[in-house]
Design a protein around this motif. Structure first.
Motif, PDB file in Angstrom:
ATOM      1  N   VAL A   1      27.672  44.128  55.413  1.00 30.36           N
ATOM      2  CA  VAL A   1      29.133  44.153  55.497  1.00 30.36           C
ATOM      3  C   VAL A   1      29.779  43.993  54.115  1.00 30.36           C
ATOM      4  N   ALA A   2      29.033  43.376  53.184  1.00 31.89           N
ATOM      5  CA  ALA A   2      29.604  43.124  51.854  1.00 31.89           C
ATOM      6  C   ALA A   2      30.021  44.409  51.127  1.00 31.89           C
ATOM      7  N   VAL A   3      29.521  45.581  51.602  1.00 31.54           N
ATOM      8  CA  VAL A   3      29.954  46.834  50.959  1.00 31.54           C
ATOM      9  C   VAL A   3      31.465  47.027  51.111  1.00 31.54           C
ATOM     10  N   LEU A   4      32.037  46.476  52.191  1.00 31.88           N
ATOM     11  CA  LEU A   4      33.477  46.681  52.407  1.00 31.88           C
ATOM     12  C   LEU A   4      34.337  45.931  51.387  1.00 31.88           C
ATOM     13  N   PRO A   5      34.200  44.594  51.279  1.00 37.72           N
ATOM     14  CA  PRO A   5      35.013  43.925  50.254  1.00 37.72           C
ATOM     15  C   PRO A   5      34.704  44.413  48.838  1.00 37.72           C
ATOM     16  N   ARG A   6      33.453  44.824  48.581  1.00 41.58           N
ATOM     17  CA  ARG A   6      33.140  45.339  47.232  1.00 41.58           C
ATOM     18  C   ARG A   6      33.949  46.604  46.955  1.00 41.58           C
ATOM     19  N   LEU A   7      34.029  47.473  47.978  1.00 41.02           N
ATOM     20  CA  LEU A   7      34.829  48.687  47.844  1.00 41.02           C
ATOM     21  C   LEU A   7      36.317  48.346  47.710  1.00 41.02           C
ATOM     22  N   TRP A   8      36.758  47.403  48.521  1.00 45.39           N
ATOM     23  CA  TRP A   8      38.163  46.961  48.465  1.00 45.39           C
ATOM     24  C   TRP A   8      38.501  46.440  47.055  1.00 45.39           C
ATOM     25  N   GLY A   9      37.569  45.697  46.486  1.00 42.41           N
ATOM     26  CA  GLY A   9      37.779  45.167  45.145  1.00 42.41           C
ATOM     27  C   GLY A   9      37.774  46.272  44.111  1.00 42.41           C
ATOM     28  N   ARG A  10      36.831  47.179  44.246  1.00 40.26           N
ATOM     29  CA  ARG A  10      36.696  48.287  43.302  1.00 40.26           C
ATOM     30  C   ARG A  10      37.965  49.129  43.285  1.00 40.26           C
ATOM     31  N   ARG A  11      38.497  49.434  44.470  1.00 40.83           N
ATOM     32  CA  ARG A  11      39.652  50.324  44.557  1.00 40.83           C
ATOM     33  C   ARG A  11      40.971  49.566  44.634  1.00 40.83           C
ATOM     34  N   ALA A  12      40.899  48.244  44.548  1.00 35.50           N
ATOM     35  CA  ALA A  12      42.112  47.420  44.593  1.00 35.50           C
ATOM     36  C   ALA A  12      42.974  47.760  45.803  1.00 35.50           C
ATOM     37  N   VAL A  13      42.352  47.838  46.969  1.00 32.83           N
ATOM     38  CA  VAL A  13      43.089  48.152  48.196  1.00 32.83           C
ATOM     39  C   VAL A  13      44.007  46.964  48.535  1.00 32.83           C
ATOM     40  N   PRO A  14      45.306  47.204  48.630  1.00 32.79           N
ATOM     41  CA  PRO A  14      46.235  46.080  48.790  1.00 32.79           C
ATOM     42  C   PRO A  14      46.371  45.608  50.238  1.00 32.79           C
ATOM     43  N   ARG A  15      45.285  45.338  50.878  1.00 36.43           N
ATOM     44  CA  ARG A  15      45.263  44.799  52.238  1.00 36.43           C
ATOM     45  C   ARG A  15      44.047  43.898  52.339  1.00 36.43           C
ATOM     46  N   PRO A  16      44.185  42.759  53.007  1.00 33.87           N
ATOM     47  CA  PRO A  16      43.002  41.909  53.179  1.00 33.87           C
ATOM     48  C   PRO A  16      41.944  42.635  54.005  1.00 33.87           C
ATOM     49  N   ILE A  17      40.680  42.409  53.688  1.00 32.89           N
ATOM     50  CA  ILE A  17      39.596  42.930  54.515  1.00 32.89           C
ATOM     51  C   ILE A  17      38.741  41.778  55.032  1.00 32.89           C
ATOM     52  N   ILE A  18      38.614  40.717  54.226  1.00 30.30           N
ATOM     53  CA  ILE A  18      37.744  39.609  54.637  1.00 30.30           C
ATOM     54  C   ILE A  18      38.312  38.899  55.863  1.00 30.30           C
ATOM     55  N   GLU A  19      39.606  38.627  55.860  1.00 30.55           N
ATOM     56  CA  GLU A  19      40.206  37.896  56.973  1.00 30.55           C
ATOM     57  C   GLU A  19      40.084  38.645  58.296  1.00 30.55           C
ATOM     58  N   PRO A  20      40.390  39.974  58.339  1.00 23.69           N
ATOM     59  CA  PRO A  20      40.190  40.686  59.613  1.00 23.69           C
ATOM     60  C   PRO A  20      38.737  40.677  60.087  1.00 23.69           C
ATOM     61  N   LEU A  21      37.800  40.773  59.167  1.00 22.51           N
ATOM     62  CA  LEU A  21      36.380  40.716  59.547  1.00 22.51           C
ATOM     63  C   LEU A  21      36.052  39.380  60.205  1.00 22.51           C
ATOM     64  N   LEU A  22      36.554  38.295  59.581  1.00 20.92           N
ATOM     65  CA  LEU A  22      36.267  36.963  60.115  1.00 20.92           C
ATOM     66  C   LEU A  22      36.985  36.736  61.438  1.00 20.92           C
ATOM     67  N   ALA A  23      38.236  37.194  61.523  1.00 17.79           N
ATOM     68  CA  ALA A  23      39.004  36.993  62.748  1.00 17.79           C
ATOM     69  C   ALA A  23      38.296  37.647  63.928  1.00 17.79           C
TER      70      ALA A  23
END
Lengths: 332, 378
Positions: free
Chosen positions: A65-87
């Motif tokens: 799953v860590a590929v998602l936040p890594r991509l989010w960080g790389r592309r500076a996607v302005p939406r949380p991804i970690i919190e929805p995954l945990l929720a």
């Protein structure tokens, strides 16, 4: 392992982000695409990645799953991804009302709750060793260094899943996924600095030809490699239910150190242009400055490691670093 | 970045327990002080016992006295020995570098003469690279080998040669042919030289911790037989670059000051103040990270890859950490470092006096940064 599924997850997320993100993306350009992004993320089922297959999720491990936040960080996607995954993981594990799927998630630290907030946030789940508490409505009353809203509710929330098993794993996972996001942002900042050093000419030669600049670039790149390797080891340990608290905290602390070096050096290489709103560097560096203290303040994480090490003592340090306890399945 | 293949399966914890038992026996024997030796410390008898336990030449073929085990297993054993501060000087360089180099590029005569002795812990090797006018700029070496009947006539001198006074063989980088125009790396070769050969002499050089570690080695018309040339004539530069990749990324690049970190923890006790706890936490987080990188590189080397850039990065991260550990220990240990201050104060003194060498040996920090930068900016 679900290596193929993880690759599919990464590829579909990559396509999704690439389709929506103009390059170079700015937060302003993103703003009008956000509803589209939210819909696409939900449609792709990305937040279900950590939910077991039996509960309708993708059943992936932390490393995958860590590929998602890594991509989010790389592309500076302005939406949380970690919190929805945990929720999603919490909601399905505890059979909570689906309204909580849109909730933010946070841990209390230093006597304070400080959570990500985005339009449409349906509540806030607070995780600690005792279980999960929930604020059914939160309003943003602050912002982080990137300008993203934060919600810092006062008072205590009622328990929604008292005694939820595996909250320690969840907290360690949140830390490591944050490190994955930091890794992506560091890779981006490093590459921006390298690109600039190749093309920007002063005194008749590219910046990258100057030894003083080379030193900044190699130090930044080495920091990225150190974090990448440590994160991979920690994620594997967490997936094997063998990630002691000091290791998750230590990985977070190490990533914080690296983030400081990478951001500082990238700004030094980019010079004045990198200090402007119009250059994209700040989209990586501002996030790095935030994430150093998200899901475990850097200093607090370092302290947790130091306490564990001091308790192990001179004779216990080496076993602490090297011993594996795969039989110790303390995570339900 | 290449991704690491999964490590070959073996019972890591059982292997660690095996080495820890060996080390406990050595402590009982009195060969291993509480905070250890520098790994360059020479103790032939210790190396023989290591060999008896199968801790030397682990990855080599059985035909050469090895045990045909994986690099991952060797990594675990080396890490355990280094963390305990075991005196590895009598076999370390031979096991890590010279032996593998002879395995890959040596002819049968030299393999037969040298490898079984290394595997038995009986043979010490030295590395003849640096010269008075060729330090970081290694291609400037002036030691020359001239072709004579049946072999080579070697003249020149090497310097900063670790353990040469105890060495049985030395691998010498020398010029066998003139450079090709500006390509100074051309025309260099590596010769294996018997330290007992006529014309070889050794002069000691004392180092800061007060040990005789360095030497100057002089070659005056030394005869070296043809089949003691490694690889082909003129292949010296390629061979040197290759072996340095092996030299750079091992656990000896982050554990050199581990003993003084243990001493610092003993001095602090289980409840340091908050600032000190954070300082320890930061250092140990760095240690865990560089170790993870080193493990990953070992896996890549095992799979036949040559991660030169990563190895250089790892060495810089590791040796800088080794030096910073010494400074943390200074902060943690409330003693004047020096003689007469007990085990902890003396461990600190040795660490302070040894620290400058960490980022010099095996390629200075600045040279490594140049290597990494060239690769990054390609």
């Amino acid at each position: 392992m679900n290596g193929d599924i993880a690759r599919l997850l990464h590829d579909s997320a990559e396509r999704l982000v690439s389709r929506l993100a103009p390059v170079p993306a700015t937060d302003a350009a993103w703003a009008e695409r956000l509803p589209e992004l939210d819909a696409a993320i939900a449609e792709a089922g990305l937040p279900l990645a950590l939910v077991p297959e039996a509960q309708g999720g993708l059943g992936l491990g932390w490393a995958e799953v860590a590929v998602l936040p890594r991509l989010w960080g790389r592309r500076a996607v302005p939406r949380p991804i970690i919190e929805p995954l945990l929720a999603a993981r919490i909601v399905h594990a505890c059979g909570l009302d689906p309204q909580w799927l849109g909730a933010s998630v946070a841990a209390e630290a230093d006597g304070r709750i400080d959570a990500a907030w985005w339009p449409g946030t349906t509540g806030l789940l607070v995780v600690d060793q005792a279980g999960v508490r929930g604020f059914s409505a939160v309003v943003p009353n602050g912002a982080d260094l990137t300008g993203q809203p934060r919600a810092c509710p006062a008072g205590t929330a009622p328990a929604v899943a008292a005694g939820m098993a595996g909250t320690a794993e969840l907290l360690a996972g949140a830390r490591l996924l944050t490190v994955a996001a930091m890794l992506g942002a560091m890779e981006q900042a490093r590459d921006l600095a390298l690109d600039y050093a190749r093309v920007r000419t002063q005194f008749g030669k590219p910046l990258g030809q100057f030894q003083a600049v080379q030193r900044l670039l190699t130090q930044a790149a080495s920091e990225v490699e150190a974090v990448r390797a440590m994160l991979a080891a920690a994620l594997d340990a967490l997936d094997a239910s063998d990630c002691p608290e000091w290791l998750a905290a230590g990985t977070k602390a190490r990533a914080g150190q690296a983030a400081t070096v990478v951001a500082t050096h990238a700004h030094q290489v980019l010079g004045a242009i990198g200090f402007t709103e119009e250059h994209e560097l700040h989209r990586s560096t501002r996030r790095l400055w935030c994430w150093r203290d998200d899901w475990g303040r850097e200093a607090a994480c370092a302290e947790a490691v130091g306490i564990a090490v001091a308790q192990a003592g001179g004779d216990g340090l080496w076993p602490l670093l090297t011993d594996r306890h795969r039989e110790r399945k303390d995570i339900a | 970045m290449q991704t690491a293949p999964p490590l070959p399966h073996f019972d890591e914890q059982a292997l660690r327990a095996d080495v820890r038992q060996f080390l406990a026996d050595e402590r009982a024997r009195g060969t291993l002080p509480r905070y250890g030796h520098a790994w360059t410390h020479h103790d032939r008898a210790f190396s023989r016992r290591c060999a008896t336990h199968g801790y030397v030449a682990m990855t080599w073929p059985r035909a050469h006295g090895g045990y045909a085990r994986s690099a991952a297993e060797r990594f675990v054993v080396c890490e355990e020995l280094l963390a305990a501060g075991a005196p590895l000087g009598a076999h370390w360089i031979a096991d890590r570098q010279t032996g593998p180099q002879i395995l890959r590029h040596g002819r049968e005569a030299v393999q037969r003469a040298v490898l079984p002795g290394i595997a038995a812990g009986e043979i010490t090797c030295a590395i003849g690279m640096s010269e008075p006018d060729a330090g970081s700029d290694l291609a400037a070496v002036r030691t020359r080998a001239e072709k004579v009947a049946g072999g080579w006539r070697l003249d020149g001198r090497k310097i900063w040669t670790t353990n040469a006074q105890n060495a049985d063989y030395i691998v010498v980088l020398c010029r066998t042919d003139p450079p090709e125009g500006k390509a100074r790396q051309a025309g260099l070769s590596q010769l294996v030289v018997d330290m007992r050969a006529a014309g070889v002499s050794v002069r000691p050089l004392m180092t800061l911790p007060g040990t005789r570690e360095f030497n100057e080695v002089l070659f005056d018309a030394v005869f070296v037989p043809d089949d003691w040339l490694l690889g082909e004539r003129g292949a010296g530069w390629r061979l040197v670059t290759e072996e340095l990749a092996f030299e750079r990324s091992g656990p000896d690049r982050y554990l050199s000051s581990f003993g003084v970190l243990r001493a610092a923890l003993d001095a602090l006790g289980p409840a340091p103040d908050r600032g000190m706890a954070r300082a320890i936490g930061r250092i140990v987080a760095r240690l865990a990270a560089v170790r993870a990188l080193s493990v990953e590189i070992a896996g890549l080397l095992d799979a036949g890859a040559s991660p030169r850039t990563e190895a250089s990065m790892m060495k810089e991260l590791g040796t800088t950490l080794e030096q910073d550990i010494v400074e943390l220990a200074r902060e943690a240990i409330a003693l004047r470092p020096g003689r007469g201050t007990g085990a902890i104060g003396e461990a600190l003194a040795t660490a302070i006096l040894s620290a400058p060498s960490f980022s010099l040996r095996g390629g200075t920090r600045e040279i490594l940064q140049g290597i990494v930068a060239r690769e990054l900016l390609r």
